[in-house]
Scaffold this motif. Structure first.
Motif, PDB file in Angstrom:
ATOM      1  N   UNK A   1       0.581  -1.132  -0.005  1.00 19.73           N
ATOM      2  CA  UNK A   1       0.020  -0.077   0.064  1.00 19.73           C
ATOM      3  C   UNK A   1       0.810   1.328   0.156  1.00 19.73           C
ATOM      4  N   UNK A   2       0.618   2.260  -0.892  1.00 20.48           N
ATOM      5  CA  UNK A   2       1.410   3.305  -1.081  1.00 20.48           C
ATOM      6  C   UNK A   2       0.790   4.411  -0.078  1.00 20.48           C
ATOM      7  N   UNK A   3       1.608   4.530   1.008  1.00 24.47           N
ATOM      8  CA  UNK A   3       0.795   5.612   2.067  1.00 24.47           C
ATOM      9  C   UNK A   3       0.684   7.092   1.638  1.00 24.47           C
ATOM     10  N   UNK A   4       0.779   7.276   0.297  1.00 19.69           N
ATOM     11  CA  UNK A   4       0.734   8.765  -0.110  1.00 19.69           C
ATOM     12  C   UNK A   4      -0.810   8.811  -0.402  1.00 19.69           C
ATOM     13  N   UNK A   5      -1.708   8.130  -0.702  1.00 15.36           N
ATOM     14  CA  UNK A   5      -2.929   8.116  -1.149  1.00 15.36           C
ATOM     15  C   UNK A   5      -3.878   7.778  -0.122  1.00 15.36           C
ATOM     16  N   UNK A   6      -5.192   8.171  -0.434  1.00 22.42           N
ATOM     17  CA  UNK A   6      -6.400   7.818   0.637  1.00 22.42           C
ATOM     18  C   UNK A   6      -6.620   6.292   0.816  1.00 22.42           C
ATOM     19  N   UNK A   7      -7.112   6.037   2.051  1.00 22.30           N
ATOM     20  CA  UNK A   7      -7.403   4.634   2.384  1.00 22.30           C
ATOM     21  C   UNK A   7      -8.754   4.527   2.958  1.00 22.30           C
ATOM     22  N   UNK A   8      -9.404   3.233   2.391  1.00 20.71           N
ATOM     23  CA  UNK A   8     -10.700   3.048   2.818  1.00 20.71           C
ATOM     24  C   UNK A   8     -10.820   1.642   3.335  1.00 20.71           C
ATOM     25  N   UNK A   9     -12.028   1.539   3.881  1.00 21.46           N
ATOM     26  CA  UNK A   9     -12.180   0.088   4.527  1.00 21.46           C
ATOM     27  C   UNK A   9     -13.586  -0.125   4.326  1.00 21.46           C
TER      28      UNK A   9
END
Length: 354
Positions: free
Chosen positions: A297-305
């Motif tokens: 996971x590239x931590x530059x972008x948004x994360x959703x669950x």
């Protein structure tokens, strides 16, 4: 736009959605970015906290003034990005026992919960299931942070490398060239490479599904034919082209894909339902000829669950050719010990059971 834009936008949207007000502390470069996001995207005005600025500006509070406020419905966004200062301020906030919720920009843990995307995220995770390759180790190629990818240590000296999307970082390309491989680089957004290397060959051309020569865009078939590599096996591909990878995968001929022994991508817009048909069809297609051996996971972008599945907006993934290695079932939990966060200032994102 700085490196924290997407994290800030995600965190602010989450807190505003909970009817929380936002306080920014301190008001430096990243604090200013947070204020701009609040003003321009959400039409909101944050509370500004800065112990130094408060001495000269009545509209800015010091942390002691903030503590005396009724701040239960206020989320304090700690925007200090210098690790030493951040740690010092975080410790001070903990000692003050604020009623206010505190979110640290260097450890945001900000995940948007979107229950309506469960089926879509489940399908992506299924199509990106990671397998193990027996007899070969994984190694990191390229930069320590952004610009580095995990690949299978199964390179042949006569391999030919194709890299799409260069920007200002050729660490991956230089690493591959040091393994006695010629690297053909393509990027229509830059004039030249940041450094020169006799084994790295630059072309100011971008990738597309169909040739668009007026826009300096060519299909993979045309590019391979121009280089005389049609039918040549043991090609290696790296692609980070800001979303153009979906058109490439969906339009490229399977016989061309089969020429690549390994392919590593940065996949974009994974959380965007509007692109779901394009994304799922591409992932399904690429699985006919290759299978994943690594995902990050590239931590530059948004994360959703959704439904227990964590889905990053940006995913890095490496595939190997099914004809080269048989897939072996495994349980993959990322990040690996050889992984590194793309933005080193904040934490990597965990991907479980991929």
């Amino acid at each position: 736009m700085n490196d924290y834009y997407y994290i800030l936008d995600n965190l602010i949207a989450l807190e505003l959605g909970k009817n929380q007000n936002i306080a920014i502390y301190p008001f430096g470069r990243v604090g200013l970015q947070a204020k701009i996001i609040m003003n321009e995207r959400y039409g909101k005005h944050p509370i500004l906290i800065d112990n130094n600025l408060s001495k000269y500006n009545r509209d800015v509070l010091c942390i002691e003034q903030f503590k005396k406020m009724d701040n239960k419905q206020i989320t304090l966004l700690l925007c200090a990005t210098n690790p030493v200062l951040n740690k010092m301020l975080m410790k001070d906030l903990e000692m003050r026992n604020l009623v206010s919720k505190v979110i640290n920009i260097l450890n945001p843990k900000g995940v948007a919960h979107v229950p309506d995307k469960k089926e879509y995220f489940d399908e992506i995770k299924k199509l990106c299931k990671v397998y193990k390759v027996m007899g070969n180790r994984l190694l990191r190629i390229g930069s320590e942070n952004d610009g580095g990818y995990i690949m299978l240590d199964d390179f042949k000296e006569n391999s030919i490398v194709y890299s799409f999307g260069i920007g200002g970082n050729i660490a991956w390309e230089e690493d591959m060239s040091c393994r006695n491989m010629d690297v053909f680089c393509y990027d229509h957004t830059i004039e030249e490479l940041p450094t020169q290397n006799e084994r790295i060959h630059f072309n100011r051309i971008g990738i597309a599904g169909q040739d668009q020569e007026q826009q300096n865009l060519l299909s993979m078939e045309s590019i391979i034919n121009r280089n005389g590599h049609n039918g040549v096996g043991n090609l290696i591909l790296k692609m980070d082209v800001e979303g153009a990878e979906w058109e490439f995968i969906n339009t490229v001929d399977d016989n061309i894909l089969k020429q690549f022994s390994q392919m590593t991508f940065e996949l974009h817009d994974m959380t965007e339902m509007i692109k779901s048909e394009q994304i799922l069809s591409a992932l399904l297609k690429i699985n006919r000829t290759h299978y994943p051996i690594w995902v990050h996971a590239n931590n530059h972008g948004r994360v959703e669950e959704s439904g227990g599945v964590v889905m990053p907006q940006l995913i890095e993934i490496t595939y190997v050719n099914r004809k080269c290695h048989a897939p072996v079932e495994t349980v993959f939990n990322g990040p690996l010990y050889i992984d590194s966060p793309n933005i080193r200032e904040y934490l990597d994102i965990e991907l479980k059971n991929w």
